[in-house]
Design a protein around this motif. Structure first.
Motif, PDB file in Angstrom:
ATOM      1  N   ALA A 103      -2.962  -4.137   2.499  1.00  0.00           N
ATOM      2  CA  ALA A 103      -3.097  -4.403   3.942  1.00  0.00           C
ATOM      3  C   ALA A 103      -4.519  -4.073   4.326  1.00  0.00           C
ATOM      4  O   ALA A 103      -4.865  -2.996   4.046  1.00  0.00           O
ATOM      5  CB  ALA A 103      -2.170  -3.687   4.818  1.00  0.00           C
ATOM      6  N   ILE A 104      -5.335  -5.054   4.949  1.00  0.00           N
ATOM      7  CA  ILE A 104      -6.325  -4.883   5.386  1.00  0.00           C
ATOM      8  C   ILE A 104      -6.780  -5.247   6.874  1.00  0.00           C
ATOM      9  O   ILE A 104      -6.446  -6.251   7.142  1.00  0.00           O
ATOM     10  CB  ILE A 104      -7.762  -5.600   4.517  1.00  0.00           C
ATOM     11  N   GLU A 105      -7.344  -4.344   7.571  1.00  0.00           N
ATOM     12  CA  GLU A 105      -7.700  -4.529   9.101  1.00  0.00           C
ATOM     13  C   GLU A 105      -9.244  -4.732   8.957  1.00  0.00           C
ATOM     14  O   GLU A 105      -9.800  -3.842   8.674  1.00  0.00           O
ATOM     15  CB  GLU A 105      -7.163  -3.418   9.767  1.00  0.00           C
ATOM     16  N   LEU A 106      -9.752  -5.816   9.874  1.00  0.00           N
ATOM     17  CA  LEU A 106     -11.035  -5.885  10.122  1.00  0.00           C
ATOM     18  C   LEU A 106     -11.174  -5.806  11.468  1.00  0.00           C
ATOM     19  O   LEU A 106     -10.852  -6.739  12.399  1.00  0.00           O
ATOM     20  CB  LEU A 106     -11.469  -7.369   9.458  1.00  0.00           C
ATOM     21  N   ASN A 107     -12.106  -5.191  11.908  1.00  0.00           N
ATOM     22  CA  ASN A 107     -12.508  -4.987  13.384  1.00  0.00           C
ATOM     23  C   ASN A 107     -13.880  -5.358  13.819  1.00  0.00           C
ATOM     24  O   ASN A 107     -14.710  -5.162  13.072  1.00  0.00           O
ATOM     25  CB  ASN A 107     -12.490  -3.325  13.697  1.00  0.00           C
ATOM     26  N   PHE A 108     -13.844  -6.137  15.021  1.00  0.00           N
ATOM     27  CA  PHE A 108     -14.992  -6.870  15.432  1.00  0.00           C
ATOM     28  C   PHE A 108     -15.039  -6.337  16.950  1.00  0.00           C
ATOM     29  O   PHE A 108     -14.429  -6.627  17.639  1.00  0.00           O
ATOM     30  CB  PHE A 108     -14.883  -8.397  15.234  1.00  0.00           C
ATOM     31  N   THR A 115       0.799  -1.236   0.041  1.00  0.00           N
ATOM     32  CA  THR A 115       0.144  -0.002   0.005  1.00  0.00           C
ATOM     33  C   THR A 115       0.704   1.413  -0.024  1.00  0.00           C
ATOM     34  O   THR A 115       0.280   2.460   0.441  1.00  0.00           O
ATOM     35  CB  THR A 115      -0.909   0.182   1.249  1.00  0.00           C
ATOM     36  N   GLY A 116       2.053   1.105  -0.247  1.00  0.00           N
ATOM     37  CA  GLY A 116       3.009   2.308  -0.527  1.00  0.00           C
ATOM     38  C   GLY A 116       3.012   3.012   1.094  1.00  0.00           C
ATOM     39  O   GLY A 116       3.103   2.308   2.003  1.00  0.00           O
ATOM     40  N   PRO A 117       2.865   4.405   1.151  1.00  0.00           N
ATOM     41  CA  PRO A 117       2.921   4.935   2.415  1.00  0.00           C
ATOM     42  C   PRO A 117       1.543   4.861   3.184  1.00  0.00           C
ATOM     43  O   PRO A 117       1.748   5.109   4.471  1.00  0.00           O
ATOM     44  CB  PRO A 117       3.052   6.639   1.914  1.00  0.00           C
ATOM     45  N   VAL A 118       0.821   4.389   2.681  1.00  0.00           N
ATOM     46  CA  VAL A 118      -0.554   4.002   3.355  1.00  0.00           C
ATOM     47  C   VAL A 118      -0.325   2.586   3.849  1.00  0.00           C
ATOM     48  O   VAL A 118      -0.463   1.653   3.184  1.00  0.00           O
ATOM     49  CB  VAL A 118      -2.129   4.384   2.415  1.00  0.00           C
ATOM     50  N   ASP A 119      -0.550   2.610   5.344  1.00  0.00           N
ATOM     51  CA  ASP A 119      -0.132   1.218   5.882  1.00  0.00           C
ATOM     52  C   ASP A 119      -1.510   0.124   5.923  1.00  0.00           C
ATOM     53  O   ASP A 119      -0.903  -0.944   5.463  1.00  0.00           O
ATOM     54  CB  ASP A 119       0.051   1.516   7.533  1.00  0.00           C
ATOM     55  N   HIS A 120      -2.551   0.291   5.837  1.00  0.00           N
ATOM     56  CA  HIS A 120      -3.597  -0.210   5.724  1.00  0.00           C
ATOM     57  C   HIS A 120      -4.965   0.467   5.733  1.00  0.00           C
ATOM     58  O   HIS A 120      -5.052   1.353   5.941  1.00  0.00           O
ATOM     59  CB  HIS A 120      -3.783  -1.381   6.958  1.00  0.00           C
TER      60      HIS A 120
END
Length: 134
Positions: free
Chosen positions: A127-132, A78-83
């Motif tokens: 990168a993907i973060e999934l929040n529950f 994602t380059g400079p964007v982390d996730h």
């Protein structure tokens, strides 16, 4: 504040169908309306919001040059964007679905605040973060 909400993010891909299938089949998004544009792609929705746009790298690069819009340099991840993060439901079900498809999953459990997280990557390395939340 002049900002109202996040609109969408664009994923540039060499394989737009594989990328669409990942977001739809694995994460449950749906393909929806996309206006006629000069390059192939998809708009993927969560509810009524078209939150992910997918475009084919080469044709998008040609189009952006024609209309004078700068394009980012091709880079891994994602380059400079982390996730990118999403709220989600069905922690156990989704974790099982991801693992059954051979997708590497990292977990973070923050019991003191009632948050469980899964971290994955899409087929393009985003990168993907999934929040529950409990």
């Amino acid at each position: 504040m002049p900002l109202l909400r996040m609109e969408h993010y664009l994923v540039l891909s060499d394989d737009i169908d594989q990328t669409k299938d990942f977001y739809c089949d694995v994460l449950g998004m749906r393909e929806g309306f996309r206006p006629q544009l000069e390059f192939p792609g998809y708009w993927l929705y969560v509810g009524d919001t078209p939150c992910i746009h997918i475009a084919e790298w080469q044709t998008y690069a040609v189009w952006t040059k024609e209309v004078g819009i700068p394009i980012s340099t091709k880079a891994g991840g994602t380059g400079p964007v982390d996730h990118i993060a999403f709220n989600a439901s069905g922690f156990d079900e989704l974790r099982s679905r991801l693992k059954s498809r051979g997708i590497e999953v990292n977990e973070n459990l923050l019991d003191d605040i009632g948050l469980r997280q899964l971290f994955i990557h899409d087929p393009n390395g985003v990168a993907i973060e999934l929040n529950f939340r409990s």
